[in-house]
Scaffold this motif. Structure first.
Motif, PDB file in Angstrom:
ATOM      1  N   ARG A 134      -0.507  14.200  -9.860  1.00  0.00           N
ATOM      2  CA  ARG A 134      -0.921  12.851  -9.488  1.00  0.00           C
ATOM      3  C   ARG A 134       0.303  12.053  -9.050  1.00  0.00           C
ATOM      4  NH1 ARG A 134      -6.330  11.001 -10.396  1.00  0.00           N
ATOM      5  NH2 ARG A 134      -7.533  12.886 -10.879  1.00  0.00           N
ATOM      6  N   GLU A 136      -0.470  15.522 -20.421  1.00  0.00           N
ATOM      7  CA  GLU A 136      -1.099  14.720 -19.371  1.00  0.00           C
ATOM      8  C   GLU A 136      -2.409  15.360 -18.919  1.00  0.00           C
ATOM      9  OE1 GLU A 136      -0.274  13.586 -14.686  1.00  0.00           O
ATOM     10  OE2 GLU A 136       1.359  14.398 -15.914  1.00  0.00           O
ATOM     11  N   GLN A 137      -2.384  16.653 -18.638  1.00  0.00           N
ATOM     12  CA  GLN A 137      -3.586  17.330 -18.171  1.00  0.00           C
ATOM     13  C   GLN A 137      -4.666  17.334 -19.243  1.00  0.00           C
ATOM     14  OE1 GLN A 137      -2.996  21.283 -16.666  1.00  0.00           O
ATOM     15  NE2 GLN A 137      -5.030  21.388 -15.755  1.00  0.00           N
ATOM     16  N   LEU A 147      -6.942  17.353 -11.496  1.00  0.00           N
ATOM     17  CA  LEU A 147      -6.353  16.529 -12.562  1.00  0.00           C
ATOM     18  C   LEU A 147      -4.857  16.318 -12.355  1.00  0.00           C
ATOM     19  CD1 LEU A 147      -8.229  18.038 -15.636  1.00  0.00           C
ATOM     20  CD2 LEU A 147      -8.620  15.814 -14.548  1.00  0.00           C
ATOM     21  N   SER A 178      -2.358   7.907 -11.080  1.00  0.00           N
ATOM     22  CA  SER A 178      -2.074   8.411 -12.426  1.00  0.00           C
ATOM     23  C   SER A 178      -2.706   7.542 -13.507  1.00  0.00           C
ATOM     24  CB  SER A 178      -0.557   8.455 -12.671  1.00  0.00           C
ATOM     25  OG  SER A 178       0.045   9.476 -11.945  1.00  0.00           O
ATOM     26  N   ARG A 220     -12.274  12.771 -18.622  1.00  0.00           N
ATOM     27  CA  ARG A 220     -13.312  13.142 -17.659  1.00  0.00           C
ATOM     28  C   ARG A 220     -14.546  13.698 -18.380  1.00  0.00           C
ATOM     29  NH1 ARG A 220     -11.627  16.852 -12.812  1.00  0.00           N
ATOM     30  NH2 ARG A 220     -11.137  14.787 -11.986  1.00  0.00           N
ATOM     31  N   THR A 237      -8.481   9.163 -25.154  1.00  0.00           N
ATOM     32  CA  THR A 237      -8.920   9.263 -23.762  1.00  0.00           C
ATOM     33  C   THR A 237      -8.238   8.201 -22.905  1.00  0.00           C
ATOM     34  OG1 THR A 237     -10.811   7.830 -24.264  1.00  0.00           O
ATOM     35  CG2 THR A 237     -11.179  10.218 -24.356  1.00  0.00           C
ATOM     36  N   ARG A 258      -6.299  13.859 -19.408  1.00  0.00           N
ATOM     37  CA  ARG A 258      -7.149  13.626 -18.232  1.00  0.00           C
ATOM     38  C   ARG A 258      -8.457  14.408 -18.368  1.00  0.00           C
ATOM     39  NH1 ARG A 258      -4.021  10.820 -14.785  1.00  0.00           N
ATOM     40  NH2 ARG A 258      -1.778  11.268 -14.728  1.00  0.00           N
ATOM     41  N   GLY A 285     -10.295  11.307 -13.752  1.00  0.00           N
ATOM     42  CA  GLY A 285      -9.106  11.889 -14.371  1.00  0.00           C
ATOM     43  C   GLY A 285      -7.917  10.953 -14.367  1.00  0.00           C
ATOM     44  N   VAL A 286      -8.171   9.649 -14.139  1.00  0.00           N
ATOM     45  CA  VAL A 286      -7.114   8.629 -14.164  1.00  0.00           C
ATOM     46  C   VAL A 286      -7.046   8.069 -15.580  1.00  0.00           C
ATOM     47  CG1 VAL A 286      -6.351   6.426 -13.205  1.00  0.00           C
ATOM     48  CG2 VAL A 286      -7.562   8.064 -11.752  1.00  0.00           C
ATOM     49  N   ILE A 287      -5.888   8.113 -16.202  1.00  0.00           N
ATOM     50  CA  ILE A 287      -5.763   7.650 -17.587  1.00  0.00           C
ATOM     51  C   ILE A 287      -5.800   6.127 -17.617  1.00  0.00           C
ATOM     52  CG2 ILE A 287      -4.274   7.593 -19.621  1.00  0.00           C
ATOM     53  CD1 ILE A 287      -3.213  10.343 -18.781  1.00  0.00           C
TER      54      ILE A 287
END
Length: 518
Positions: free
Chosen positions: A319, A483-484, A316, A412, A491, A458, A487, A434-436
């Motif tokens: 990035r 951020e984590q 995750l 990212s 996911r 999400t 992600r 895991g890409v926003i």
């Protein structure tokens, strides 16, 4: 009011009488020709079985998939090949016959691309490619005017070519060519199913013309003219009437999102008094006479498959500061908007390029299907240069599946700008990897995909250049912890809702087996 003895009716009556007199002869011709095709189909079927290594005594069912662009490598093709792979596992006695216009590739080359692009393994002994030579009839470039009507007529000819080469036990359209249903129904006399990615015409399109709004399906030249707008609205109403008749021919319909389901269910109930009246007159009456005008059960949502298993293994964080777009270079994907959004982002936040250790980059990954797409890519490169952002933009054309995965593992932000995207499998891939995502606030991304999970975000929706730019800035400004967390939520939601296993379950519960066994 004109009487039956008026000159107008005097001119009209011969046409009406001739049409009514010819109707029985046409019906007889159609029945005889259909019988001829179905009788000679036994020989063609035996040849197909022999080519696959079977004898004519083998009890094999043939499922026909109408997908003229089966080698395009897009989200629609993932649906096609995942469905076929699922059927091979659960119904090994069923042969999948794919009607393809990809005459420039062999069966082995197409299977190889499916493996490379989607990592889908198929048994070649259970697949037969029926190559069609008339695909040019459904190309946009063939019909610069009245495109919808022209492509629909072209698809009917293509369906005739398909039935003249092989009539399956069940016909499933997986590309949206509903007008082929009439041809298949009359000539093949077999059950028909459909997986609808996007309605060919919708009430939104009629409303856009009626309100004279400029858009992808309504040019400025038409929207600025009252007369042209009224004429186009009449054309759309005529087309919608026949689209309804086509859909009602299907025995079962699957759709890829709640947005598409809402439109298809609405279309199936659509009734236009003016068009109903017009179609009581010859020769249009014949069209209604030969149509199977029965409403099927409501469309069933079967979300498209995504390879969430491998993507869910990506780290995750950390990035790279990469904004990633994964979409075929088709006009409706609106890559021009993506370049303008990126330009606006750098205008508002020049710090992303000035004195930055790692400048923010925009990477456009997508397939190029034909010369039109290739020309569009050249124009996009020119626009990037004109906007002065070409040093920060990369074009990755016709990338292999491992290459796409590599970009998804390190980007990212995922960018999607199509308005009324019917589903958005690329957005699901962003989530799973895991890409926003930052996507247009419409269609599937709004209603089905980028939705709260456990009450928290999400991803982001946007409509204007500034909204997109600010959403991207927000993601780039998140703390490592926030951020984590986002992600991980994205996911988890994607793996639970949009996996290949969920698609296969929905596909197998659609009812196709009950129709092929008849």
């Amino acid at each position: 009011m004109a009487s039956l003895a008026s000159p107008a009716f005097g001119l009209l009556w011969p046409i009406i009488l001739q049409s009514l007199l010819l109707l029985p002869f046409f019906w007889i011709f159609l029945r005889v020709y259909s019988w001829h095709l179905r009788s000679s189909n036994y020989g063609r079927r035996s040849v197909m079985l022999a080519e696959l290594g079977y004898s004519s005594k083998d009890r094999k069912r043939v499922i026909g998939f109408f997908h003229p662009y089966c080698n395009a490598g897009g989200g629609g093709e993932r649906v096609l090949w995942t469905a076929i792979a699922a059927m091979q596992r659960t119904n090994p006695d069923a042969i999948s016959a794919v009607y393809s216009g990809d005459t420039d590739a062999t069966k082995a080359e197409i299977m190889s691309k499916v493996k490379a692009r989607f990592d889908i393994s198929l048994d070649p002994k259970l697949i037969h490619l029926v190559f069609l030579k008339s695909r040019w009839l459904v190309e946009d470039s063939t019909w610069p005017r009245f495109t919808l009507f022209g492509q629909s007529l072209g698809s009917m000819y293509l369906a005739w070519e398909a039935m003249s080469k092989l009539i399956p036990d069940l016909y499933i359209d997986t590309m949206g060519y509903a007008f082929t249903f009439h041809v298949v129904s009359q000539l093949g006399q077999i059950p028909i199913g459909a997986y609808v990615h996007y309605p060919t015409i919708s009430s939104n399109m009629l409303e856009r013309v009626k309100s004279r709004k400029t858009g992808h399906t309504n040019s400025g030249a038409i929207s600025s003219s009252l007369i042209l707008s009224h004429l186009k609205l009449l054309y759309y109403r005529f087309f919608m009437h026949h689209y309804v008749l086509s859909l009602r021919t299907a025995s079962f319909i699957m759709v890829n999102s709640s947005w598409t389901k809402g439109h298809i269910d609405s279309i199936l109930q659509h009734s236009d008094i003016l068009m109903n009246a017009i179609h009581l007159l010859p020769p249009l009456l014949a069209i209604k006479f030969f149509s199977s005008d029965h409403a099927p059960a409501r469309a069933r949502i079967v979300y498209p498959p995504c390879d969430t298993r491998e993507m869910s293994l990506f780290a995750l964080i950390p990035r790279s500061r990469t904004i990633l777009s994964v979409a075929q270079f088709r006009p409706e994907k609106d890559h021009r908007a993506q370049l303008n959004i990126f330009h606006r982002l750098l205008e508002l936040h020049p710090e992303y390029t000035q004195d930055a250790e790692e400048p923010v980059r925009l990477v456009l990954v997508g397939g190029s299907r034909n010369e039109g797409d290739a020309q569009r890519i050249l124009e996009l490169r020119g626009l990037a240069k004109e906007l002065g952002i070409d040093a920060y933009v990369d074009f990755i054309v016709n990338a292999s599946y491992p290459a796409v995965l590599d970009w998804l593992s390190k980007a990212s932000i995922g960018l999607s700008t199509m308005v009324d995207e019917h589903f958005g499998i690329n957005v699901v891939e962003f989530l799973a990897a895991g890409v926003i995502p930052v996507a247009h606030a419409s269609g599937g991304p709004l209603k089905d995909i980028i939705v709260p999970f456990n009450g928290e975000r999400t991803g982001f929706h946007a409509s204007t250049l500034d909204e997109f730019a600010e959403a991207i800035h927000t993601v780039l400004s998140l703390s490592p912890e926030a951020e984590q967390a986002m992600r991980l939520r994205a996911r988890t939601w994607a793996v639970q809702r949009f996996s290949e296993e969920e698609f296969e379950r929905g596909w197998n519960e659609s009812g196709w087996r009950s129709w092929v066994s008849q």
